[in-house]
Design a protein around this motif. Sequence first.
Motif, PDB file in Angstrom:
ATOM      1  N   LEU A  65      36.716  19.120  37.075  1.00 28.55           N
ATOM      2  CA  LEU A  65      36.498  20.545  37.251  1.00 28.55           C
ATOM      3  C   LEU A  65      37.505  21.317  36.404  1.00 28.55           C
ATOM      4  O   LEU A  65      38.636  20.871  36.213  1.00 28.55           O
ATOM      5  CB  LEU A  65      36.641  20.939  38.712  1.00 28.55           C
ATOM      6  CG  LEU A  65      35.774  20.178  39.717  1.00 28.55           C
ATOM      7  CD1 LEU A  65      35.969  20.773  41.115  1.00 28.55           C
ATOM      8  CD2 LEU A  65      34.324  20.196  39.319  1.00 28.55           C
ATOM      9  N   SER A  66      37.066  22.471  35.939  1.00 29.94           N
ATOM     10  CA  SER A  66      37.938  23.342  35.162  1.00 29.94           C
ATOM     11  C   SER A  66      38.028  24.705  35.829  1.00 29.94           C
ATOM     12  O   SER A  66      37.056  25.180  36.419  1.00 29.94           O
ATOM     13  CB  SER A  66      37.403  23.523  33.739  1.00 29.94           C
ATOM     14  OG  SER A  66      37.359  22.292  33.061  1.00 29.94           O
ATOM     15  N   CYS A  67      39.180  25.308  35.717  1.00 30.63           N
ATOM     16  CA  CYS A  67      39.402  26.652  36.230  1.00 30.63           C
ATOM     17  C   CYS A  67      40.026  27.445  35.091  1.00 30.63           C
ATOM     18  O   CYS A  67      41.215  27.302  34.798  1.00 30.63           O
ATOM     19  CB  CYS A  67      40.318  26.615  37.442  1.00 30.63           C
ATOM     20  SG  CYS A  67      40.718  28.237  38.132  1.00 30.63           S
ATOM     21  N   ALA A  68      39.220  28.254  34.451  1.00 35.21           N
ATOM     22  CA  ALA A  68      39.675  29.007  33.293  1.00 35.21           C
ATOM     23  C   ALA A  68      40.175  30.385  33.693  1.00 35.21           C
ATOM     24  O   ALA A  68      39.616  31.029  34.588  1.00 35.21           O
ATOM     25  CB  ALA A  68      38.543  29.138  32.280  1.00 35.21           C
ATOM     26  N   ASN A  69      41.205  30.808  33.007  1.00 33.86           N
ATOM     27  CA  ASN A  69      41.782  32.126  33.212  1.00 33.86           C
ATOM     28  C   ASN A  69      41.859  32.788  31.835  1.00 33.86           C
ATOM     29  O   ASN A  69      42.925  32.878  31.235  1.00 33.86           O
ATOM     30  CB  ASN A  69      43.163  31.985  33.848  1.00 33.86           C
ATOM     31  CG  ASN A  69      43.880  33.312  34.012  1.00 33.86           C
ATOM     32  OD1 ASN A  69      45.079  33.430  33.756  1.00 33.86           O
ATOM     33  ND2 ASN A  69      43.169  34.334  34.454  1.00 33.86           N
ATOM     34  N   PRO A  70      40.728  33.229  31.335  1.00 36.85           N
ATOM     35  CA  PRO A  70      40.657  33.658  29.928  1.00 36.85           C
ATOM     36  C   PRO A  70      41.559  34.832  29.577  1.00 36.85           C
ATOM     37  O   PRO A  70      41.949  34.984  28.423  1.00 36.85           O
ATOM     38  CB  PRO A  70      39.177  34.004  29.751  1.00 36.85           C
ATOM     39  CG  PRO A  70      38.655  34.224  31.118  1.00 36.85           C
ATOM     40  CD  PRO A  70      39.436  33.318  31.996  1.00 36.85           C
ATOM     41  N   ARG A  71      41.887  35.663  30.549  1.00 32.21           N
ATOM     42  CA  ARG A  71      42.732  36.820  30.252  1.00 32.21           C
ATOM     43  C   ARG A  71      44.218  36.528  30.445  1.00 32.21           C
ATOM     44  O   ARG A  71      45.046  37.441  30.341  1.00 32.21           O
ATOM     45  CB  ARG A  71      42.308  38.004  31.121  1.00 32.21           C
ATOM     46  CG  ARG A  71      40.885  38.464  30.855  1.00 32.21           C
ATOM     47  CD  ARG A  71      40.517  39.674  31.674  1.00 32.21           C
ATOM     48  NE  ARG A  71      39.147  40.102  31.426  1.00 32.21           N
ATOM     49  CZ  ARG A  71      38.571  41.124  32.039  1.00 32.21           C
ATOM     50  NH1 ARG A  71      39.244  41.819  32.921  1.00 32.21           N
ATOM     51  NH2 ARG A  71      37.334  41.443  31.763  1.00 32.21           N
ATOM     52  N   ARG A  72      44.543  35.281  30.756  1.00 37.49           N
ATOM     53  CA  ARG A  72      45.936  34.844  30.893  1.00 37.49           C
ATOM     54  C   ARG A  72      46.699  35.605  31.966  1.00 37.49           C
ATOM     55  O   ARG A  72      47.924  35.692  31.922  1.00 37.49           O
ATOM     56  CB  ARG A  72      46.693  34.983  29.571  1.00 37.49           C
ATOM     57  CG  ARG A  72      46.077  34.212  28.427  1.00 37.49           C
ATOM     58  CD  ARG A  72      46.926  34.322  27.187  1.00 37.49           C
ATOM     59  NE  ARG A  72      46.370  33.555  26.087  1.00 37.49           N
ATOM     60  CZ  ARG A  72      46.951  33.441  24.904  1.00 37.49           C
ATOM     61  NH1 ARG A  72      48.109  34.037  24.680  1.00 37.49           N
ATOM     62  NH2 ARG A  72      46.383  32.730  23.960  1.00 37.49           N
ATOM     63  N   THR A  73      45.975  36.108  32.935  1.00 35.45           N
ATOM     64  CA  THR A  73      46.634  36.920  33.952  1.00 35.45           C
ATOM     65  C   THR A  73      47.252  36.096  35.059  1.00 35.45           C
ATOM     66  O   THR A  73      47.956  36.626  35.909  1.00 35.45           O
ATOM     67  CB  THR A  73      45.629  37.912  34.548  1.00 35.45           C
ATOM     68  OG1 THR A  73      44.429  37.205  34.878  1.00 35.45           O
ATOM     69  CG2 THR A  73      45.299  39.018  33.569  1.00 35.45           C
ATOM     70  N   ALA A  74      46.968  34.787  35.071  1.00 36.74           N
ATOM     71  CA  ALA A  74      47.528  33.924  36.108  1.00 36.74           C
ATOM     72  C   ALA A  74      48.464  32.876  35.519  1.00 36.74           C
ATOM     73  O   ALA A  74      48.722  31.853  36.150  1.00 36.74           O
ATOM     74  CB  ALA A  74      46.414  33.241  36.893  1.00 36.74           C
ATOM     75  N   SER A  75      48.963  33.102  34.336  1.00 29.79           N
ATOM     76  CA  SER A  75      49.759  32.079  33.663  1.00 29.79           C
ATOM     77  C   SER A  75      51.080  31.799  34.368  1.00 29.79           C
ATOM     78  O   SER A  75      51.640  30.714  34.224  1.00 29.79           O
ATOM     79  CB  SER A  75      50.029  32.495  32.210  1.00 29.79           C
ATOM     80  OG  SER A  75      50.718  33.724  32.177  1.00 29.79           O
ATOM     81  N   ASN A  76      51.586  32.737  35.152  1.00 30.86           N
ATOM     82  CA  ASN A  76      52.827  32.529  35.885  1.00 30.86           C
ATOM     83  C   ASN A  76      52.606  32.294  37.372  1.00 30.86           C
ATOM     84  O   ASN A  76      53.558  32.352  38.160  1.00 30.86           O
ATOM     85  CB  ASN A  76      53.753  33.737  35.692  1.00 30.86           C
ATOM     86  CG  ASN A  76      54.224  33.860  34.266  1.00 30.86           C
ATOM     87  OD1 ASN A  76      54.469  32.860  33.589  1.00 30.86           O
ATOM     88  ND2 ASN A  76      54.324  35.087  33.781  1.00 30.86           N
ATOM     89  N   ASN A  77      51.364  32.017  37.721  1.00 34.33           N
ATOM     90  CA  ASN A  77      51.025  31.798  39.120  1.00 34.33           C
ATOM     91  C   ASN A  77      50.647  30.343  39.367  1.00 34.33           C
ATOM     92  O   ASN A  77      50.057  29.691  38.500  1.00 34.33           O
ATOM     93  CB  ASN A  77      49.846  32.675  39.529  1.00 34.33           C
ATOM     94  CG  ASN A  77      50.150  34.150  39.384  1.00 34.33           C
ATOM     95  OD1 ASN A  77      50.101  34.686  38.284  1.00 34.33           O
ATOM     96  ND2 ASN A  77      50.481  34.791  40.477  1.00 34.33           N
TER      97      ASN A  77
END
Length: 123
Positions: free
Chosen positions: A19-31
């Motif tokens: 499974l993949s969970c993409a965060n294309p806007r990079r808004t969760a990079s520190n979470n």
Amino acid sequence: VQLQASGGGLVQAGASLRLSCANPRRTASNNAVGWFRQAPGKEREFVAHISWNGGTTYYADSVKGRFAVSRDRTKNTVYLQMDSLKPEDTAVYYCAAARGSFGSTSASSYNYWGQGTLVTVSS
């Protein structure tokens, strides 16, 4: 925070899925990011979580040794590798971003959720 879960499908027992969970806007990079699942007629349950930098992971006992969570910060994507799948793994799988940098087994610690992807394991 926008999360997009994908990769679910129908497989036989013993097979693997990623499974993949993409965060294309990079808004969760520190979470931290967690994976949860909900089977028909059951409550949502914790599966795994990974810290903001990938250095810390934690698994539910039911998947320990079979599932592996990882994240590629260059692709802003978190993965859940699922091996040796069992029929009891059948569920809708959700990824979620935690409020902080380290994960939790509690769904209340996560405030952004993806749409879910269905995994069906036949016997």
